[in-house]
Design an enzyme around this catalytic site. Structure first.
Site, PDB file in Angstrom:
ATOM      1  N   GLY A  28     -14.302 -32.279  -0.946  1.00  0.00           N
ATOM      2  CA  GLY A  28     -15.013 -32.241   0.318  1.00  0.00           C
ATOM      3  C   GLY A  28     -14.746 -31.032   1.181  1.00  0.00           C
ATOM      4  CB  ILE A  46     -16.571 -34.980  -7.381  1.00  0.00           C
ATOM      5  CG1 ILE A  46     -17.729 -34.022  -7.151  1.00  0.00           C
ATOM      6  CG2 ILE A  46     -16.674 -35.637  -8.750  1.00  0.00           C
ATOM      7  CD1 ILE A  46     -17.629 -32.733  -7.956  1.00  0.00           C
ATOM      8  CE1 TYR A  80     -21.281 -31.671  -7.248  1.00  0.00           C
ATOM      9  CE2 TYR A  80     -23.531 -31.845  -6.424  1.00  0.00           C
ATOM     10  CZ  TYR A  80     -22.638 -31.547  -7.453  1.00  0.00           C
ATOM     11  OH  TYR A  80     -23.108 -31.121  -8.671  1.00  0.00           O
ATOM     12  CB  CYS A  81     -17.004 -29.238  -3.188  1.00  0.00           C
ATOM     13  SG  CYS A  81     -16.250 -29.828  -1.664  1.00  0.00           S
ATOM     14  CB  THR A  82     -13.146 -30.769  -6.122  1.00  0.00           C
ATOM     15  OG1 THR A  82     -13.663 -29.779  -7.007  1.00  0.00           O
ATOM     16  CG2 THR A  82     -12.129 -31.632  -6.858  1.00  0.00           C
TER      17      THR A  82
END
Length: 318
Positions: A178, A203, A174-176
């Site tokens: 995608g 997120i 996961y990241c901010t």
């Protein structure tokens, strides 16, 4: 309902003549009073823009009307005003800096929609892996997630061995928003990981659609807000003030331009040190005036398709 919106998006799709499209794209943003940061690349688009709701809708319609970008998914948040002070539309080799030898258009990790991701959080076979930088995951991350001590995604190859022993598990990246996970998950697949997933929309989308449960702290964002709340269910502050050590999720840049360290500093220490991270930085000749935000606009040359490159300093003298 707030008057302004913030749009976060990316799309991997081949773009021929990115310089030409950059000019067209930039002019559209100017005509619709949009501000933000947009990257145009031979591999796609990546952007965060802010503007009045009607202008943001026009922007989304503009992209979706182009067959190349019709499947672009937008994360939409509300704001009291612009979350940027300027407009940057730049051409780069990649829409997210990685230097990873992968092409997410060809192969990438399986997309998990926010609702499906939420269900997997309780799966004992799942391993969450944060693909963001140090200063991002130190401010907020999912409970139990593995984090890497890296400054950017280019450093991922040096850290893959840290999760080699988990190859038989379900790896969920996961990241901010995608975008990093498209390449990070593709890289893990290239390295022999078989069950690789990614949180689609990142997120931000998870917070908007599913309430952000089990995300501790705040999510760092790349606009003037600096950090946003994600978890509306069981929030918890995990970061502490760089100066006094009290719990704080208030991210700032040190007011000393020569330092410019990006760390949490509580409001009390911010006032006492005038936005600096230490007494030495407070007394440094390069210290900038502190306005209470800890966010400083960068004065640089900007490209405008109507003017070419023009210095802000020159513009201020006109």
């Amino acid at each position: 309902m707030k008057a302004y919106q913030v749009l976060l998006y990316y799309v991997y799709v081949p773009i021929e003549n990115p310089e030409e499209y950059r000019d067209e794209h930039h002019l559209f943003c100017i005509e619709h009073n949009l501000l933000g940061r947009i990257i145009v690349s031979p591999e796609g688009l990546n952007g965060t823009v802010s503007g009045l709701a009607a202008d943001c809708q026009a922007y989304m319609d503009y992209l979706h009307a182009d067959p190349r970008f019709k499947k672009t998914a937008f994360k939409i948040d509300e704001s009291e005003g612009h979350t940027f002070k300027k407009l940057h539309v730049r051409v780069k080799d990649e829409i997210v800096n990685s230097d990873l030898p992968v092409n997410p258009i060809v192969r990438t990790g399986k997309h998990l929609e926010p609702a499906d991701f939420k269900q997997l959080l309780n799966d004992p076979d799942v391993v969450l892996v944060d693909m963001r930088s140090n200063y991002e995951h130190s401010l907020g991350k999912f409970k139990g997630a593995i984090t890497f001590d890296m400054e950017n995604l280019r450093e991922l190859p040096a850290h893959v061995q840290e999760i080699e022993h988990l190859k038989d598990r379900k790896i969920v990246t996961y990241c901010t928003g995608g975008i990093k996970c498209e390449k990070a998950s593709a890289y893990l697949l290239e390295k022999g990981f078989e069950n690789v997933y990614q949180l689609h929309g990142g997120i931000i989308r998870y917070g908007i659609e599913e309430g952000g449960e089990n995300f501790d702290g705040k999510c760092y964002v790349f606009d003037n807000r600096i950090a946003v709340e994600v978890n509306k269910v069981n929030p918890e502050i995990i970061s502490s003030c760089h100066v006094c050590g009290t719990p704080s999720d208030r991210m700032v840049n040190c007011a000393n331009a020569a330092c410019n360290i990006h760390v949490p500093i509580c409001e009390n220490c911010g006032v006492t040190l005038e936005g600096a991270c230490s007494d030495a930085c407070k007394n440094h000749p390069d210290k900038r005036a502190y306005d209470g935000t800890g966010n400083y606009a960068i004065h640089s040359n900007h490209y405008n398709p109507l003017q070419g490159f023009r210095s802000l300093k020159k513009k201020e003298k006109v």
